[in-house]
Scaffold this motif. Structure first.
Motif, mmCIF file in Angstrom:
data_model
loop_
_atom_site.group_PDB
_atom_site.id
_atom_site.type_symbol
_atom_site.label_atom_id
_atom_site.label_comp_id
_atom_site.label_asym_id
_atom_site.label_seq_id
_atom_site.Cartn_x
_atom_site.Cartn_y
_atom_site.Cartn_z
ATOM 1 N N LEU A 344 -58.923 -19.238 -20.638
ATOM 2 C CA LEU A 344 -58.495 -20.357 -19.608
ATOM 3 C C LEU A 344 -58.679 -22.003 -19.342
ATOM 4 C CD1 LEU A 344 -59.385 -18.607 -16.050
ATOM 5 C CD2 LEU A 344 -57.194 -19.395 -16.913
ATOM 6 N N SER A 353 -65.001 -22.174 -18.718
ATOM 7 C CA SER A 353 -63.250 -20.622 -18.972
ATOM 8 C C SER A 353 -63.866 -19.504 -18.768
ATOM 9 C CB SER A 353 -62.650 -21.166 -20.792
ATOM 10 O OG SER A 353 -63.850 -20.636 -21.347
ATOM 11 N N LEU A 355 -62.619 -17.610 -15.081
ATOM 12 C CA LEU A 355 -61.656 -18.276 -13.406
ATOM 13 C C LEU A 355 -62.140 -18.849 -12.371
ATOM 14 C CD1 LEU A 355 -58.522 -17.759 -12.856
ATOM 15 C CD2 LEU A 355 -59.294 -15.961 -11.595
ATOM 16 N N HIS A 359 -57.885 -23.213 -11.444
ATOM 17 C CA HIS A 359 -57.643 -22.545 -12.376
ATOM 18 C C HIS A 359 -55.742 -22.254 -11.413
ATOM 19 C CE1 HIS A 359 -61.126 -22.433 -15.303
ATOM 20 N NE2 HIS A 359 -59.903 -23.175 -15.987
ATOM 21 N N SER A 360 -55.917 -21.459 -9.798
ATOM 22 C CA SER A 360 -55.184 -20.558 -9.705
ATOM 23 C C SER A 360 -53.866 -21.438 -8.676
ATOM 24 C CB SER A 360 -55.924 -19.569 -8.921
ATOM 25 O OG SER A 360 -56.138 -20.800 -7.204
ATOM 26 N N VAL A 363 -51.693 -27.608 -12.367
ATOM 27 C CA VAL A 363 -53.169 -28.067 -13.111
ATOM 28 C C VAL A 363 -52.374 -29.106 -14.036
ATOM 29 C CG1 VAL A 363 -54.611 -27.346 -15.048
ATOM 30 C CG2 VAL A 363 -54.259 -25.740 -13.178
ATOM 31 N N ILE A 394 -50.996 -21.421 -14.014
ATOM 32 C CA ILE A 394 -51.692 -20.185 -14.476
ATOM 33 C C ILE A 394 -51.375 -19.775 -13.606
ATOM 34 C CG2 ILE A 394 -53.541 -19.566 -15.712
ATOM 35 C CD1 ILE A 394 -54.516 -22.455 -15.857
ATOM 36 N N ALA A 397 -53.942 -16.366 -13.493
ATOM 37 C CA ALA A 397 -55.367 -16.458 -12.315
ATOM 38 C C ALA A 397 -54.973 -15.490 -11.574
ATOM 39 C CB ALA A 397 -55.558 -17.912 -12.137
ATOM 40 N N HIS A 408 -53.996 -15.620 -21.291
ATOM 41 C CA HIS A 408 -53.616 -16.120 -19.652
ATOM 42 C C HIS A 408 -51.684 -16.303 -20.460
ATOM 43 C CE1 HIS A 408 -56.498 -15.884 -16.928
ATOM 44 N NE2 HIS A 408 -57.023 -15.849 -17.482
ATOM 45 N N MET A 410 -49.909 -19.742 -19.746
ATOM 46 C CA MET A 410 -49.642 -21.096 -18.825
ATOM 47 C C MET A 410 -47.949 -21.671 -18.826
ATOM 48 S SD MET A 410 -51.970 -24.067 -18.960
ATOM 49 C CE MET A 410 -52.055 -26.015 -17.559
#
Ligand SMILES: Cc1cc2nc3c(=O)[nH]c(=O)nc-3n(C[C@H](O)[C@H](O)[C@H](O)COP(=O)(O)OP(=O)(O)OC[C@H]3O[C@@H](n4cnc5c(N)ncnc54)[C@H](O)[C@@H]3O)c2cc1C
Length: 553
Positions: A344, A353, A355, A359-360, A363, A394, A397, A408, A410
């Motif tokens: 992340l 980095s 979670l 990040h959820s 972004v 992302i 997440a 992940h 993105m």
């Protein structure tokens, strides 16, 4: 012998699948014809990297919001895999340091985050939210309203126009003024009336320009923001923006499973070349391979230029309608960048980095109104944005189904490149544009560039060629004021019917589109079913009259 159906749906995007499900549920023998190898259209999950098939991305659209509970419940989508994770906060880390987080459902945390930039803006935020919610109460139900044929003097049209006025009789002078402001102002001017800090204004401006060929200073962008902020269309509260488990393709898959459950036949790799008409009535379609299928009800969910100018043919349409479709605005200059990440982003402003909350949600890379405007001006002047803006998410997440554990996905929804990039691939320039976009994130999260395992860039040319999104417009046509409500896609034809009897329009270019909401598909099916019922009861009436006459003779 041509295969015969009660109903043919052209296009297996989510709207086509919704229309087919409702038609079959009402007893019509229905087939969906999709040109690609799979259904879903712009709501699709794909594995774009042949050497890394374990990574799947939600390739074009990326978040859900506007699907009404009626459709979700009627089609029992939850039992077919429809599962939404509500998104976390809106997050922007600023190149000059610091960050902002905006929470949809946590006023206290919102206040604390905004007050770091402006106490006055933090105080204004609850009033802004209440103001928007009040407007959403007015505009939301309009999304489920079939637009009346304003200006027509036919008794039925006059009745529908009066019904709409009557339904809105409770609106007072102040609310009408607010709606007028929202419909006519730029998002920049509107936000200037409410807020002072450039950080807050940048954060709130993004929704005003998503998918739009217009910078934040253009009139009409305030409405685009509202379109993306409506939380209730009048038949139950919609979720906050959320991620579908399995990506947006899983929404289409759930609808397709429901449709198949009602008996719908789905044919992929079946591009339609022509809509067959006879005496102003649709009678079937011809596929590109020459096969013909017949039906008295046809729902098209393609871009209106393809549906009408290419497939019905100008010679079969009224000249004024043809002109309306020819001048239909369908630009946007969007580039979707999908990334597979080894970890992340580690933001300098909010280190780590592992979670975390930020990040959820979204972004973002839209640090100010001027930043967004500059990106638009570059594209308007004929160059790809030097510093593009991005609405990033992302989904992994929450959603563990899209990539191997520890990695992940993105998704960056970015703008702008010149609108005419839909005419040529511009491959190397898109690579350079993606490099610049990634650099901007790297400035605020220095592990970002190094964490990228794979990248996939989908520009306007590919959107048009591969997905049928003419001009690269993400909604089958701009959400500009002259293309909304009774004007979508053409005056006189916003009730999901078309100049050709038996041919209905259920694409995102119909009222309530775009977006993955299913409303145009649902409404087109309802219009078709109402007309079928009227024909059947008309025939029954004639038969009864004949029987009665025979008895009396
Ligand atoms: C990059 C991007 C990001 C977006 N982000 C979001 C988002 O986050 N949230 C959201 O709600 N909306 C988003 N949208 C908008 C949304 O995805 C679309 O409005 C919606 O998916 C369109 O659905 P549709 O069924 O009307 O049309 P489409 O999905 O375009 O479906 C039409 C189908 O017809 C098929 N077709 C084309 N030509 C033929 C032919 N000749 N014969 C047969 N079939 C044919 C196509 O292959 C396609 O499957 C985004 C769109 C894009 C492009």
């Amino acid at each position: 012998m041509a295969a015969t159906y009660d109903a043919i749906v052209i296009g297996g995007g989510h709207n086509g699948l919704v229309a087919a499900a409702y038609l079959a549920r009402a007893g019509a023998k229905t087939v969906v014809l999709e040109s690609r190898f799979k259904t879903g259209g712009a709501a699709t999950t794909e594995a774009p990297w042949p050497d890394a098939p374990e990574f799947r991305v939600t390739r074009l659209s990326y978040v859900m919001s506007l699907m009404p509970p009626t459709i979700i419940n009627d089609l029992k989508l939850a039992s077919h895999g429809y599962k939404i994770y509500p998104m976390g906060p809106y997050y922007q880390a600023f190149p000059e340091g610091g960050s902002i987080k905006l929470y949809a459902d946590d006023a206290q945390r919102n206040y604390e985050s905004v007050a770091r930039w402006s106490k006055k803006d933090a105080d204004a935020m609850p009033r802004w939210d209440a103001w928007l919610a009040g407007l959403a109460d007015v505009l939301g139900p309009m999304l489920l309203t079939v637009p009346p044929n304003i200006g027509s003097r036919k008794p039925h049209d006059l009745k529908e126009t009066l019904k709409l006025a009557w339904r809105n009789r409770g609106l007072d002078v102040r609310t009408i003024a607010d709606v007028t402001r929202l419909m006519t102002m730029s998002i920049a001017d509107l936000l200037d009336d409410w807020f002072e800090s450039s950080q807050v204004k940048g954060a709130l401006a993004v929704n005003g320009v998503i998918g739009t060929w217009a910078g934040p200073y253009e009139p009409g962008t305030a409405y685009v923001m509202a379109h993306h902020s409506i939380g209730d269309v009048g038949d139950g509260h919609l979720g906050n923006w959320g991620f579908q488990e399995g990506g947006m393709g899983a929404v289409s898959d759930a609808i397709e499973a429901a449709a198949r459950g009602f008996g719908v036949e789905v044919r992929v790799n079946s591009p339609v070349a022509r809509v067959l008409t006879q005496d102003g009535r649709a009678v079937g379609v011809a596929l590109e391979n020459g096969d013909e299928l017949l039906a008295s009800t046809i729902v098209t969910t393609l871009h209106p230029r393809t549906a009408f100018l290419d497939q019905v043919g100008e010679e079969n349409l009224p000249a004024d309608f043809t002109r309306d479709i020819r001048i239909w605005k369908t630009r946007s200059g969007v580039v979707k960048i999908n990334l597979a990440l080894s970890e992340l982003p580690n933001f300098t402003a909010d280190p780590g980095s592992d979670l975390q909350d930020h990040h959820s949600g979204s972004v973002e890379m839209a640090p100010s109104m001027e930043f967004i405007e500059r990106a638009f001006q570059d594209a308007r002047e004929g160059r790809p944005a030097l510093r593009p803006f991005s609405d990033g998410v992302i989904p992994t997440a929450f959603d563990q189904t899209l990539c191997p554990e520890g990695t992940h996905i993105m998704s960056l929804f970015t703008q702008w490149v010149p609108s005419d990039w839909s005419l040529e691939p511009h491959t190397s320039e898109l690579e350079a544009y993606a490099d610049r976009m990634i650099e901007l994130y790297d400035e605020v999260a220095p592990n970002f560039k190094a964490s990228i395992l794979h990248r996939d860039i989908v520009g306007p040319y590919q959107m048009e060629q591969e997905y049928g999104l003419i001009g690269g417009n993400i909604f089958h046509g701009e959400l500009s004021l002259e293309q909304l409500f009774h004007m979508r896609p053409a005056p006189g034809y916003a009730d999901y019917r078309t100049p050709i009897a038996g041919l209905y329009n259920g694409s995102s270019a119909a009222h309530a589109g775009g977006g993955v909401c299913g409303i145009p598909g649902w409404q087109a099916a309802r219009a078709a079913m109402a007309d079928r019922r009227a024909v059947i009861s008309g025939r029954a009436l004639v038969a009864a009259r004949i029987r009665k006459a025979a008895r009396q003779a």
